[in-house]
Design a protein around this motif. Structure first.
Motif, PDB file in Angstrom:
ATOM      1  N   THR A 141       0.851  -1.188   0.000  1.00 46.97           N
ATOM      2  CA  THR A 141       0.000   0.000   0.000  1.00 46.97           C
ATOM      3  C   THR A 141       0.883   1.234   0.000  1.00 46.97           C
ATOM      4  N   LEU A 142       0.416   2.290  -0.673  1.00 47.53           N
ATOM      5  CA  LEU A 142       1.124   3.567  -0.644  1.00 47.53           C
ATOM      6  C   LEU A 142       0.136   4.701  -0.801  1.00 47.53           C
ATOM      7  N   ASP A 143       0.599   5.885  -0.434  1.00 47.04           N
ATOM      8  CA  ASP A 143      -0.195   7.100  -0.612  1.00 47.04           C
ATOM      9  C   ASP A 143       0.228   7.718  -1.931  1.00 47.04           C
ATOM     10  N   PRO A 144      -0.688   7.845  -2.894  1.00 50.11           N
ATOM     11  CA  PRO A 144      -0.303   8.371  -4.208  1.00 50.11           C
ATOM     12  C   PRO A 144       0.068   9.846  -4.146  1.00 50.11           C
ATOM     13  N   ALA A 145       1.029  10.222  -4.987  1.00 52.87           N
ATOM     14  CA  ALA A 145       1.501  11.603  -5.027  1.00 52.87           C
ATOM     15  C   ALA A 145       0.604  12.482  -5.897  1.00 52.87           C
ATOM     16  N   GLY A 146      -0.103  11.895  -6.829  1.00 56.14           N
ATOM     17  CA  GLY A 146      -0.970  12.663  -7.717  1.00 56.14           C
ATOM     18  C   GLY A 146      -2.161  11.828  -8.144  1.00 56.14           C
ATOM     19  N   SER A 147      -2.738  12.213  -9.271  1.00 55.05           N
ATOM     20  CA  SER A 147      -3.921  11.489  -9.737  1.00 55.05           C
ATOM     21  C   SER A 147      -3.562  10.302 -10.630  1.00 55.05           C
ATOM     22  N   ASP A 148      -2.294  10.190 -11.007  1.00 56.59           N
ATOM     23  CA  ASP A 148      -1.854   9.052 -11.817  1.00 56.59           C
ATOM     24  C   ASP A 148      -0.966   8.130 -10.987  1.00 56.59           C
ATOM     25  N   VAL A 149      -1.183   6.830 -11.141  1.00 55.09           N
ATOM     26  CA  VAL A 149      -0.360   5.824 -10.474  1.00 55.09           C
ATOM     27  C   VAL A 149       0.320   5.006 -11.557  1.00 55.09           C
ATOM     28  N   LYS A 150       1.635   4.847 -11.438  1.00 50.45           N
ATOM     29  CA  LYS A 150       2.395   4.113 -12.447  1.00 50.45           C
ATOM     30  C   LYS A 150       2.815   2.757 -11.893  1.00 50.45           C
ATOM     31  N   LEU A 151       2.316   1.700 -12.553  1.00 46.37           N
ATOM     32  CA  LEU A 151       2.704   0.333 -12.220  1.00 46.37           C
ATOM     33  C   LEU A 151       3.792  -0.085 -13.189  1.00 46.37           C
ATOM     34  N   SER A 152       4.940  -0.483 -12.652  1.00 47.65           N
ATOM     35  CA  SER A 152       6.060  -0.921 -13.492  1.00 47.65           C
ATOM     36  C   SER A 152       6.373  -2.377 -13.190  1.00 47.65           C
ATOM     37  N   VAL A 153       6.397  -3.184 -14.247  1.00 49.33           N
ATOM     38  CA  VAL A 153       6.789  -4.586 -14.159  1.00 49.33           C
ATOM     39  C   VAL A 153       8.061  -4.704 -14.984  1.00 49.33           C
ATOM     40  N   ASP A 154       9.190  -4.860 -14.292  1.00 49.63           N
ATOM     41  CA  ASP A 154      10.503  -4.799 -14.936  1.00 49.63           C
ATOM     42  C   ASP A 154      10.604  -3.492 -15.714  1.00 49.63           C
ATOM     43  N   GLU A 155      10.775  -3.537 -17.028  1.00 50.42           N
ATOM     44  CA  GLU A 155      10.921  -2.308 -17.811  1.00 50.42           C
ATOM     45  C   GLU A 155       9.605  -1.790 -18.366  1.00 50.42           C
ATOM     46  N   ASN A 156       8.510  -2.518 -18.226  1.00 49.58           N
ATOM     47  CA  ASN A 156       7.217  -2.122 -18.784  1.00 49.58           C
ATOM     48  C   ASN A 156       6.429  -1.319 -17.758  1.00 49.58           C
ATOM     49  N   SER A 157       5.904  -0.161 -18.192  1.00 49.51           N
ATOM     50  CA  SER A 157       5.149   0.710 -17.288  1.00 49.51           C
ATOM     51  C   SER A 157       3.726   0.885 -17.784  1.00 49.51           C
ATOM     52  N   TYR A 158       2.814   0.975 -16.830  1.00 44.63           N
ATOM     53  CA  TYR A 158       1.391   1.160 -17.118  1.00 44.63           C
ATOM     54  C   TYR A 158       0.879   2.240 -16.182  1.00 44.63           C
ATOM     55  N   ILE A 159       0.196   3.229 -16.746  1.00 43.76           N
ATOM     56  CA  ILE A 159      -0.299   4.352 -15.954  1.00 43.76           C
ATOM     57  C   ILE A 159      -1.804   4.212 -15.785  1.00 43.76           C
ATOM     58  N   PHE A 160      -2.242   4.324 -14.533  1.00 45.22           N
ATOM     59  CA  PHE A 160      -3.660   4.266 -14.195  1.00 45.22           C
ATOM     60  C   PHE A 160      -4.047   5.594 -13.554  1.00 45.22           C
ATOM     61  N   THR A 161      -5.125   6.178 -14.029  1.00 45.44           N
ATOM     62  CA  THR A 161      -5.585   7.461 -13.525  1.00 45.44           C
ATOM     63  C   THR A 161      -6.607   7.240 -12.420  1.00 45.44           C
ATOM     64  N   LEU A 162      -6.344   7.837 -11.261  1.00 44.87           N
ATOM     65  CA  LEU A 162      -7.260   7.732 -10.127  1.00 44.87           C
ATOM     66  C   LEU A 162      -8.385   8.747 -10.286  1.00 44.87           C
ATOM     67  N   LYS A 163      -9.598   8.278 -10.146  1.00 46.99           N
ATOM     68  CA  LYS A 163     -10.774   9.134 -10.229  1.00 46.99           C
ATOM     69  C   LYS A 163     -11.364   9.279  -8.841  1.00 46.99           C
ATOM     70  N   ASN A 164     -12.322  10.186  -8.690  1.00 43.09           N
ATOM     71  CA  ASN A 164     -13.005  10.330  -7.398  1.00 43.09           C
ATOM     72  C   ASN A 164     -13.705   9.028  -7.048  1.00 43.09           C
ATOM     73  N   GLY A 165     -13.616   8.640  -5.789  1.00 47.67           N
ATOM     74  CA  GLY A 165     -14.272   7.415  -5.359  1.00 47.67           C
ATOM     75  C   GLY A 165     -13.343   6.220  -5.440  1.00 47.67           C
ATOM     76  N   GLU A 166     -13.952   5.052  -5.526  1.00 55.58           N
ATOM     77  CA  GLU A 166     -13.202   3.792  -5.518  1.00 55.58           C
ATOM     78  C   GLU A 166     -12.681   3.486  -6.925  1.00 55.58           C
ATOM     79  N   ASN A 167     -11.428   3.073  -7.013  1.00 51.11           N
ATOM     80  CA  ASN A 167     -10.788   2.732  -8.285  1.00 51.11           C
ATOM     81  C   ASN A 167     -10.354   1.272  -8.257  1.00 51.11           C
ATOM     82  N   PHE A 168     -10.419   0.621  -9.419  1.00 55.41           N
ATOM     83  CA  PHE A 168      -9.980  -0.764  -9.530  1.00 55.41           C
ATOM     84  C   PHE A 168      -9.383  -0.951 -10.917  1.00 55.41           C
TER      85      PHE A 168
END
Length: 185
Positions: A141-168
């Motif tokens: 678990t972490l506290d996000p720094a902004g509205s985007d969260v970046k998931l990195s698996v080795d060298e591959n990165s995926y950006i997920f945008t946090l919206k108001n409310g619950e995100n999945f």
């Protein structure tokens, strides 16, 4: 007087053709039938790995929406909502992790959780925080720094945008036939 061959059924055996020629003709037909049947069976039995991942993606999208709706409609607290989602994720880890890497990102603007399973060791970062590097199940678990969260698996990165409310969000990968297949949702 009856004409020769008038009422005879024409098969592969004809008068005047040598038995050796008939043998080669019948052998060629049988060989062609065997080759055609092998080609048909080979084309039919090829399995498309990507299609299975796409079907799983659709299934998780539908079911996760229903789980989140259930939590919202029953006015669950944030810890209860997190537990509900973790139970949902655990069901997928238990049933689908045999040949796939599963990464689930959920939470809100205040706290984001990464939960999943990987068959082989990969370096997993959420934003710049390393949450896993070994094979098996993981949770962080972490506290996000902004509205985007970046998931990195080795060298591959995926950006997920946090919206108001619950995100999945989720990422599913499978390594097969020398390539890697990824789907996100």
């Amino acid at each position: 007087m009856e004409k020769r061959g008038k009422n005879k059924i024409f098969l592969l055996v004809r008068p005047g053709v040598t038995k050796r020629g008939q043998f080669y003709l019948i052998s060629a037909i049988i060989l062609a039938a065997i080759i055609v049947s092998l080609i048909v069976i080979t084309n039919y039995s090829k399995k498309n790995d990507y299609t299975e991942l796409e079907n799983l993606k659709d299934e998780i999208n539908i079911e996760s929406a229903k789980v989140i709706d259930y939590g919202i409609n029953n006015k669950l607290t944030q810890p209860a909502m997190n537990q509900l989602i973790q139970d949902f994720i655990q069901n997928y880890i238990d049933s689908q992790s045999r040949d796939k890497n599963l990464y689930f990102v959920f939470g809100d603007e205040e706290s984001v959780t990464l939960n999943g399973y990987q068959n082989e060791a990969h370096d997993i970062f959420l934003d710049s925080t390393q949450l896993a590097s070994a094979s098996g199940e993981f949770l962080g678990t972490l506290d996000p720094a902004g509205s985007d969260v970046k998931l990195s698996v080795d060298e591959n990165s995926y950006i997920f945008t946090l919206k108001n409310g619950e995100n999945f969000y989720f990422l599913i990968s499978r390594e097969s036939r020398g390539g890697s297949y990824f789907v996100t949702g």
